[in-house]
Design a protein around this motif. Structure first.
Motif, PDB file in Angstrom:
ATOM      1  N   THR A 102      17.953   0.056   7.545  1.00 35.91           N
ATOM      2  CA  THR A 102      18.297  -0.969   6.554  1.00 35.91           C
ATOM      3  C   THR A 102      17.124  -1.922   6.333  1.00 35.91           C
ATOM      4  N   ALA A 103      16.494  -2.346   7.441  1.00 36.54           N
ATOM      5  CA  ALA A 103      15.376  -3.292   7.336  1.00 36.54           C
ATOM      6  C   ALA A 103      14.178  -2.651   6.650  1.00 36.54           C
ATOM      7  N   VAL A 104      13.865  -1.416   7.016  1.00 37.65           N
ATOM      8  CA  VAL A 104      12.716  -0.729   6.423  1.00 37.65           C
ATOM      9  C   VAL A 104      12.948  -0.474   4.933  1.00 37.65           C
ATOM     10  N   LEU A 105      14.159  -0.069   4.584  1.00 34.55           N
ATOM     11  CA  LEU A 105      14.464   0.198   3.177  1.00 34.55           C
ATOM     12  C   LEU A 105      14.305  -1.070   2.337  1.00 34.55           C
ATOM     13  N   ALA A 106      14.691  -2.206   2.909  1.00 24.53           N
ATOM     14  CA  ALA A 106      14.548  -3.466   2.177  1.00 24.53           C
ATOM     15  C   ALA A 106      13.075  -3.769   1.898  1.00 24.53           C
ATOM     16  N   VAL A 107      12.210  -3.487   2.869  1.00 28.51           N
ATOM     17  CA  VAL A 107      10.775  -3.703   2.649  1.00 28.51           C
ATOM     18  C   VAL A 107      10.247  -2.741   1.597  1.00 28.51           C
ATOM     19  N   LEU A 108      10.625  -1.480   1.694  1.00 31.11           N
ATOM     20  CA  LEU A 108      10.163  -0.505   0.711  1.00 31.11           C
ATOM     21  C   LEU A 108      10.562  -0.910  -0.702  1.00 31.11           C
ATOM     22  N   ARG A 109      11.769  -1.429  -0.850  1.00 34.41           N
ATOM     23  CA  ARG A 109      12.239  -1.850  -2.167  1.00 34.41           C
ATOM     24  C   ARG A 109      11.549  -3.114  -2.655  1.00 34.41           C
ATOM     25  N   SER A 110      11.057  -3.921  -1.712  1.00 34.51           N
ATOM     26  CA  SER A 110      10.445  -5.192  -2.096  1.00 34.51           C
ATOM     27  C   SER A 110       9.086  -5.012  -2.756  1.00 34.51           C
TER      28      SER A 110
ATOM     29  N   TYR B  45     -12.949  -9.399   9.663  1.00 38.90           N
ATOM     30  CA  TYR B  45     -12.447  -8.069   9.930  1.00 38.90           C
ATOM     31  C   TYR B  45     -11.241  -7.810   9.033  1.00 38.90           C
ATOM     32  N   ASN B  46     -10.761  -6.600   9.057  1.00 39.28           N
ATOM     33  CA  ASN B  46      -9.466  -6.295   8.444  1.00 39.28           C
ATOM     34  C   ASN B  46      -8.493  -5.981   9.568  1.00 39.28           C
ATOM     35  N   SER B  47      -7.677  -6.951   9.922  1.00 39.86           N
ATOM     36  CA  SER B  47      -6.690  -6.747  10.985  1.00 39.86           C
ATOM     37  C   SER B  47      -5.339  -7.302  10.545  1.00 39.86           C
ATOM     38  N   ARG B  48      -4.962  -6.958   9.323  1.00 40.23           N
ATOM     39  CA  ARG B  48      -3.700  -7.472   8.783  1.00 40.23           C
ATOM     40  C   ARG B  48      -2.536  -6.629   9.296  1.00 40.23           C
ATOM     41  N   LEU B  49      -1.457  -7.295   9.627  1.00 42.90           N
ATOM     42  CA  LEU B  49      -0.226  -6.616  10.035  1.00 42.90           C
ATOM     43  C   LEU B  49       0.571  -6.253   8.791  1.00 42.90           C
ATOM     44  N   ASP B  50       1.108  -5.027   8.762  1.00 40.29           N
ATOM     45  CA  ASP B  50       1.867  -4.648   7.572  1.00 40.29           C
ATOM     46  C   ASP B  50       3.345  -4.995   7.722  1.00 40.29           C
ATOM     47  N   ALA B  51       3.994  -5.144   6.587  1.00 39.91           N
ATOM     48  CA  ALA B  51       5.370  -5.631   6.552  1.00 39.91           C
ATOM     49  C   ALA B  51       6.352  -4.646   7.165  1.00 39.91           C
ATOM     50  N   LEU B  52       6.089  -3.345   7.065  1.00 39.16           N
ATOM     51  CA  LEU B  52       6.992  -2.359   7.659  1.00 39.16           C
ATOM     52  C   LEU B  52       7.035  -2.504   9.174  1.00 39.16           C
ATOM     53  N   GLN B  53       5.865  -2.663   9.782  1.00 36.22           N
ATOM     54  CA  GLN B  53       5.854  -2.861  11.237  1.00 36.22           C
ATOM     55  C   GLN B  53       6.513  -4.189  11.604  1.00 36.22           C
ATOM     56  N   ALA B  54       6.260  -5.202  10.825  1.00 38.04           N
ATOM     57  CA  ALA B  54       6.834  -6.516  11.120  1.00 38.04           C
ATOM     58  C   ALA B  54       8.358  -6.483  11.083  1.00 38.04           C
ATOM     59  N   THR B  55       8.918  -5.812  10.078  1.00 35.97           N
ATOM     60  CA  THR B  55      10.384  -5.801   9.983  1.00 35.97           C
ATOM     61  C   THR B  55      11.008  -4.982  11.103  1.00 35.97           C
ATOM     62  N   ILE B  56      10.343  -3.900  11.503  1.00 35.47           N
ATOM     63  CA  ILE B  56      10.813  -3.118  12.654  1.00 35.47           C
ATOM     64  C   ILE B  56      10.791  -3.976  13.915  1.00 35.47           C
ATOM     65  N   LEU B  57       9.721  -4.717  14.108  1.00 34.26           N
ATOM     66  CA  LEU B  57       9.602  -5.558  15.299  1.00 34.26           C
ATOM     67  C   LEU B  57      10.606  -6.695  15.291  1.00 34.26           C
ATOM     68  N   ARG B  58      10.908  -7.236  14.114  1.00 33.23           N
ATOM     69  CA  ARG B  58      11.915  -8.301  14.046  1.00 33.23           C
ATOM     70  C   ARG B  58      13.276  -7.800  14.490  1.00 33.23           C
ATOM     71  N   VAL B  59      13.637  -6.590  14.091  1.00 29.05           N
ATOM     72  CA  VAL B  59      14.904  -6.011  14.545  1.00 29.05           C
ATOM     73  C   VAL B  59      14.880  -5.837  16.061  1.00 29.05           C
ATOM     74  N   LYS B  60      13.814  -5.254  16.564  1.00 25.64           N
ATOM     75  CA  LYS B  60      13.757  -4.938  17.993  1.00 25.64           C
ATOM     76  C   LYS B  60      13.652  -6.178  18.874  1.00 25.64           C
ATOM     77  N   LEU B  61      13.014  -7.228  18.362  1.00 24.49           N
ATOM     78  CA  LEU B  61      12.862  -8.443  19.158  1.00 24.49           C
ATOM     79  C   LEU B  61      14.207  -9.005  19.594  1.00 24.49           C
ATOM     80  N   ARG B  62      15.217  -8.825  18.774  1.00 21.91           N
ATOM     81  CA  ARG B  62      16.557  -9.321  19.126  1.00 21.91           C
ATOM     82  C   ARG B  62      17.113  -8.626  20.362  1.00 21.91           C
ATOM     83  N   TYR B  63      16.594  -7.449  20.678  1.00 20.97           N
ATOM     84  CA  TYR B  63      17.086  -6.674  21.818  1.00 20.97           C
ATOM     85  C   TYR B  63      16.182  -6.767  23.044  1.00 20.97           C
TER      86      TYR B  63
END
Length: 367
Positions: free
Chosen positions: A20-28, A226-244
């Protein structure tokens, strides 16, 4: 088959939330930086109890950019452990400085503060403490040394998110904390990702600038970056997992305690847990007589193990020029010859744990 880590088991428990979280990012249509990354940075800062954090492309980048932001120069020496992944030392070398390896404490596998003290010279600029396997290093002693000699301590907490030293989260005790979200970590992304946190706003601001091509605004570069930007797909996955994460770390601790109890009358030495530390068991790492034969035997029984790390960094070809010889750092070398990490992950069943122990006992001829 009992793998050392089963990410499919984790996905089975939270897969619907992740999708659900990843799909929301893809749609954004917002895939690099943006609100998801900002939300993760806030969530991690709140979790760690610090005012500032910045998402990065990897834990290695967190170390590399921290050293750059701290102004490390080619003549500097940085003391660190030889018993870790190569990234810790590599980032020192990439900064143009010289890694100076101090031996480890035989119980914790982390830096031995007494040996660190012996290696301080007028060129020493700082210490990188690695919280190996999820076990916090002795931050009291290392920070005292740093204060005495006018040094900083940078925390490589890439294996230890959620671990605590005297109740304080690791990564928040030194000048900055560096975290990896590589998929196998206690909090893992679906690819590379990392984070730096600090109580020092100027340091985080500098790292953020460096991570984005040295620019606050597009086409207005202020420094070499440098180029060390975090992408939104990884961020949303980590936000879900952080709760656990706390729940998962508690499960790891329970599994570790059960292992230790069941292995008590075997020849293996279970991992030591310092009373000042809250160990999160990124790895459950034993010392084992006939280590290589035991690992091969367990593999034949369908049980996954890993050796972290079979060759200490000071003896690897890359650092041969520094002049270390076999026997230079005896505790690190002894650990490299004896350690073996057993299966551990929150979903590991008691039946599988018992089977791992049964096969270890069988190898050593214990009924």
């Amino acid at each position: 088959m009992i793998p050392i880590l089963d990410l499919q088991a984790q996905y089975a428990t939270i897969g619907a939330e992740l999708e659900t979280a990843v799909l929301a990012v893809l749609r954004s249509g917002v895939y690099i930086l943006g609100p998801e990354v900002e939300a993760l940075e806030r969530a991690c800062a709140e979790y760690l109890g610090v005012p500032h954090s910045v998402g990065l492309a990897s834990g290695t980048d967190a170390l590399r950019l921290a050293l750059d932001a701290l102004g490390v120069q080619p003549d500097d020496e940085i003391i660190t452990t030889p018993f870790s992944f190569i990234a810790t030392a590599n980032t020192i070398s990439r900064a143009g400085a010289t890694p100076v390896f101090a031996d480890i404490d035989a119980r914790t596998f982390n830096l031995d503060p007494e040996d660190v003290a012996r290696r301080i010279t007028p060129r020493t600029r700082g210490i990188i403490a690695v919280h190996l396997y999820g076990q916090p290093a002795d931050m009291d002693a290392l920070l005292a040394l740093a204060r005495q000699h006018g040094l900083w301590v940078l925390e490589d907490a890439c294996q230890a998110l959620g671990a605590r030293w005297r109740g304080q989260p690791v990564g928040t005790l030194g000048v900055a904390g560096c975290f990896s979200f590589y998929p196998t970590k206690n909090l893992g992304a679906a690819g590379d990702a990392g984070l730096l946190c600090s109580t020092h706003a100027a340091l985080v601001e500098r790292v953020t600038l460096l991570a984005r091509h040295g620019s606050r605004q597009r086409y207005n570069a202020e420094t070499i970056g440098y180029n060390s930007r975090l992408d939104a797909l990884q961020a949303t996955i980590l936000r879900v997992k952080l709760r656990y994460l706390d729940r998962w770390n508690a499960a790891r601790r329970c599994i570790a305690e059960h292992y230790t109890e069941l292995l008590r009358d075997t020849p293996v030495v279970p991992p030591y847990a310092s009373p000042a530390a809250w160990h999160v068991y990124h790895q459950y790492t034993i010392r084992a007589p006939e280590r290589d034969a035991l690992a091969a035997f367990l593999a034949d029984q369908g049980i996954g193990t890993m050796i972290y790390y079979p060759v200490p960094i000071h003896l690897q070809p890359l650092y041969r020029h520094l002049g270390y010889q076999p026997g230079s750092l005896p505790e690190s070398e002894r650990a490299a010859a004896e350690v073996l990490s057993l299966p551990i992950y929150p979903e590991l069943s008691d039946a599988h744990l018992q089977e791992v122990v049964r096969q270890i006992r069988r190898f050593y001829g214990i009924g």
